[in-house]
Enzyme design. Structure first.
Site, PDB file in Angstrom:
ATOM      1  N   SER A 336     -30.867  70.787  20.777  1.00  0.00           N
ATOM      2  CA  SER A 336     -31.427  72.145  20.808  1.00  0.00           C
ATOM      3  C   SER A 336     -30.407  73.239  20.502  1.00  0.00           C
ATOM      4  O   SER A 336     -30.789  74.409  20.396  1.00  0.00           O
ATOM      5  CB  SER A 336     -32.055  72.411  22.183  1.00  0.00           C
ATOM      6  OG  SER A 336     -33.144  71.536  22.409  1.00  0.00           O
ATOM      7  N   ASP A 375     -43.224  68.230  23.622  1.00  0.00           N
ATOM      8  CA  ASP A 375     -42.231  69.196  24.082  1.00  0.00           C
ATOM      9  C   ASP A 375     -41.463  68.558  25.244  1.00  0.00           C
ATOM     10  O   ASP A 375     -41.976  67.649  25.917  1.00  0.00           O
ATOM     11  CB  ASP A 375     -42.923  70.479  24.557  1.00  0.00           C
ATOM     12  CG  ASP A 375     -41.940  71.624  24.767  1.00  0.00           C
ATOM     13  OD1 ASP A 375     -41.824  72.451  23.858  1.00  0.00           O
ATOM     14  OD2 ASP A 375     -41.295  71.671  25.833  1.00  0.00           O
ATOM     15  N   HIS A 381     -44.878  75.532  27.691  1.00  0.00           N
ATOM     16  CA  HIS A 381     -44.272  76.802  28.092  1.00  0.00           C
ATOM     17  C   HIS A 381     -45.241  77.978  28.019  1.00  0.00           C
ATOM     18  O   HIS A 381     -44.863  79.108  28.338  1.00  0.00           O
ATOM     19  CB  HIS A 381     -43.067  77.111  27.187  1.00  0.00           C
ATOM     20  CG  HIS A 381     -41.942  76.124  27.321  1.00  0.00           C
ATOM     21  ND1 HIS A 381     -41.880  74.963  26.592  1.00  0.00           N
ATOM     22  CD2 HIS A 381     -40.841  76.143  28.110  1.00  0.00           C
ATOM     23  CE1 HIS A 381     -40.777  74.299  26.904  1.00  0.00           C
ATOM     24  NE2 HIS A 381     -40.124  74.987  27.830  1.00  0.00           N
ATOM     25  N   CYS A 394     -37.953  76.029  23.821  1.00  0.00           N
ATOM     26  CA  CYS A 394     -39.284  75.471  23.604  1.00  0.00           C
ATOM     27  C   CYS A 394     -39.315  74.645  22.318  1.00  0.00           C
ATOM     28  O   CYS A 394     -39.125  75.174  21.215  1.00  0.00           O
ATOM     29  CB  CYS A 394     -40.319  76.593  23.535  1.00  0.00           C
ATOM     30  SG  CYS A 394     -41.979  76.015  23.148  1.00  0.00           S
TER      31      CYS A 394
END
Length: 642
Positions: A336, A375, A381, A394
């Site tokens: 991420s 996710d 989220h 996210c």
């Protein structure tokens, strides 16, 4: 009447004898004249030449190795120095042929000075040098070894103990992957170095700064003439003969000043103790690397002393791979940590606006496909705009971003930050990582069916998985570009050079890269806002940055070690330690006036927020809170300052 026959021709024989005598006399005369001419040539015409050559038979020229240049950190702390050491050396022309060399080496093994497993390697090194060169066969003898050799000294011809300067690293394994190390000159080294320039030198730089700047650090050797007797032993005079002996002093190598800050370096390595990982800190306004840590490491002093084959094999075969520089050579999925860059690409190409929202139900369905991408948060989220999508990392939001961008635009944009290519740091060994594209896949595979780029592969790259690979150095370099709002500089370790015999330090200029002018100030601010939110309350790195007197902007990341199906669950407690996710964190601080950009990678560290981010926090504290850790107070703990 009997007729008398004449058997012997006296006159004919006399004539033949006379002719032969004349020929022999002429030949003797010619030979005598030739000898006389040769003597005249040698003793009269070439008198000075052969007198000097004769002088060389009793005057030996010994090389004087130069002192290797010192290495300092940015505050003048000594990182690499030279200390006197004793080593065992052999001169082949004084020993004899191969049988005599074999006997000498076997005898040294018998008295415990050499290991039998090293004999073949030592012998090859001896034979690769000139017969008149003094070749080291045992580095850095201790007191016991010197005493053992002294007892048996009379048994050896052509072997003696010499005093040399040897490399020493006061901090041992700290910063070893940045500094590199020196080791004995090998057969491979002899193929590409000037042997005359290394006369009398036993060590050469390997890897890191020591290897990259070998030409500056090495220096120029000198020589001294030594009067010797017939056995090759140095003497003061031979009878009434006292020669005029010449000496040329060596020129020491240049001293180097590095960008490293040992406070930050030590903070990084202390925090990484017991972990496999890397941590890099860069000044975003110059490209100066203030810390380059890779753990586990190793003690470079062991290489300067000389490793046995068994010791080297132990390092080489260690499951934790201490010899690998994970900071430059560790290519891993970035996870991420790349989401802020893809968000910036979405702004640049206009596929998303900062306030445009995406609903995250906990999964993403690729349009036109039944394939579902999960996710990291099973329940999702909810509704998120860009800043909070970065804050909460996210996946669904960035699946959407990736699908709208397409892999080739993602590739082109990420390439401007250096992904998929080496950063160009001034030490060797860097890997380029991988930023995939449709063209890359078409060339990477031979079968036509495998050359097709699928939309689902784009989705995986959107969260730093799939084919994408990055090194910790690339991540640090890239986040420094966000910190400086597009002003990117080539990373460097050496900032200054001080030639031998001078007091002035020549500063090396910084090397700017093409700025990212396609992104405007408002777009940069959106990304910085998201990174600040990620380290604030509710953010993925909130725990590590809590209570900081300065604001940190950062992004956590976790990268899967192996692929799991979308309908399978990841059970962390059931996996072996080496199958756990990698932990990552990229950041800069202070967020409003960045002075340091940091990337941390922890192999199998599970979570970026709980494992990698606290390491970065310690590095920031060491650099940004100098009042708590002043340089002067840290000198005794850090090392000598010159």
């Amino acid at each position: 009447m009997v007729r008398r026959v004449r058997i012997k021709d006296h006159w004919g024989e006399q004539r033949i004898y006379t002719i032969r005598s004349i020929v022999a006399a002429v030949m003797v005369a010619v030979l005598l004249l030739t000898v006389a001419a040769r003597l005249f040539y040698l003793q009269v015409l070439k008198h000075e030449y052969y007198a000097e050559l004769s002088q060389g038979n009793r005057v030996r020229t010994d090389p004087i190795p130069p002192s290797r240049g010192l290495i300092f950190d940015r505050h003048g702390v000594v990182l690499a120095e030279n200390l006197p050491a004793f080593q065992l050396e052999l001169v082949r022309e004084q020993v004899g042929g191969i049988p005599e060399i074999d006997a000498i080496l076997a005898h040294l093994v018998a008295i415990g000075l050499l290991d039998a497993e090293e004999i073949n390697s030592i012998k090859r090194t001896i034979l690769s040098h000139h017969v008149y060169e003094s070749v080291p066969i045992k580095l850095q003898l201790d007191d016991e070894e010197m005493a053992r050799f002294a007892v048996h000294r009379y048994e050896f011809t052509g072997v003696d103990i010499r005093t040399r300067l040897s490399r020493h690293y006061p901090f041992g394994p700290i910063a070893v992957h940045a500094l590199g190390y020196v080791a004995a000159i090998s057969e491979q080294d002899l193929k590409h170095i000037d042997s005359a320039a290394y006369a009398g030198t036993t060590l050469i730089g390997k890897l890191g700064v020591e290897g990259a700047y070998e030409n500056l650090l090495h220096g120029t050797p000198g020589y001294r003439e030594v009067l010797v007797n017939a056995a090759g032993r140095p003497v003061e005079r031979q009878g009434a003969f006292t020669p005029k002996l010449n000496v040329r002093q060596p020129v020491a190598g240049a001293d180097l000043t590095l960008s490293l800050d040992m406070r930050v370096q030590r903070a990084a390595e202390d925090a990484l103790t017991g972990k496999r990982g890397a941590a890099i800190a860069i000044d975003p306004h110059t490209g100066d690397v203030l810390a380059l840590a890779s753990t586990p490491g190793f003690d470079p002093n062991a290489f300067a002393r000389g490793l046995t084959t068994k010791q080297y094999d132990t390092l080489q075969n260690d499951i934790d791979k201490p010899l690998i520089n994970r900071a430059l050579r560790g290519a891993y999925p970035p996870g991420s940590t790349v989401k802020p860059f893809f968000a910036l690409a979405a702004l640049k190409y206009g596929v998303m606006t900062p306030d445009q929202t995406i609903y995250c139900p906990g999964h993403f369905n690729l349009p036109g496909s039944s394939h579902m991408f999960r996710d990291w948060k099973p329940k999702g989220h909810g509704v998120l705009a860009m800043r909070h999508a970065i804050m909460q990392s996210c996946d669904v939001y960035f699946y959407t971003v990736a699908n709208r961008l397409g892999i080739d635009r993602m590739h082109d944009f990420m390439s401007t930050f250096g992904f998929g290519d080496i950063t160009g740091i001034d030490i060797p060994g860097e890997k380029p990582g991988l930023m995939p594209s449709t063209a890359w896949k078409a060339h990477a595979y031979k079968r036509a069916a495998e050359q097709i780029w699928f939309p689902g592969e784009t989705i995986s790259v959107g969260i730093g998985q799939g084919y994408m690979l990055a090194t910790p150095m690339q991540l640090a370099h890239a986040v420094s570009g966000i910190a400086s709002r597009g002003e990117i500089y080539k990373p460097r370790l050496v900032t200054g050079v001080r030639p031998a015999g001078t007091a002035s330090l020549t500063q090396r200029p910084v090397q700017p890269e093409p700025p990212l002018t396609a992104v405007n100030g408002e777009q940069w601010q959106v990304i910085v806002d998201g990174l600040e939110l990620a380290t604030g309350p509710g953010g993925t790195a909130a725990a590590a940055t809590a209570g900081s007197p300065y604001k940190i902007a950062g992004k956590t990341g976790s990268a899967q070690v192996f692929t799991i199906a979308q309908n399978e669950k990841y059970h962390e407690k059931e996996l072996s330690e080496r199958l756990l996710d990698h932990a990552l964190f990229i950041s800069f601080a202070p967020a409003d006036d960045p002075k340091l950009a940091v990337a941390v990678f922890v192999e199998n560290g599970k979570h970026g927020g709980s494992t990698a981010a606290p390491i970065a926090r310690k590095m920031f504290d060491a650099y940004l809170l100098p009042d708590k850790v002043p340089v002067a107070d840290k000198v005794p703990a850090l090392g000598k300052v010159l």
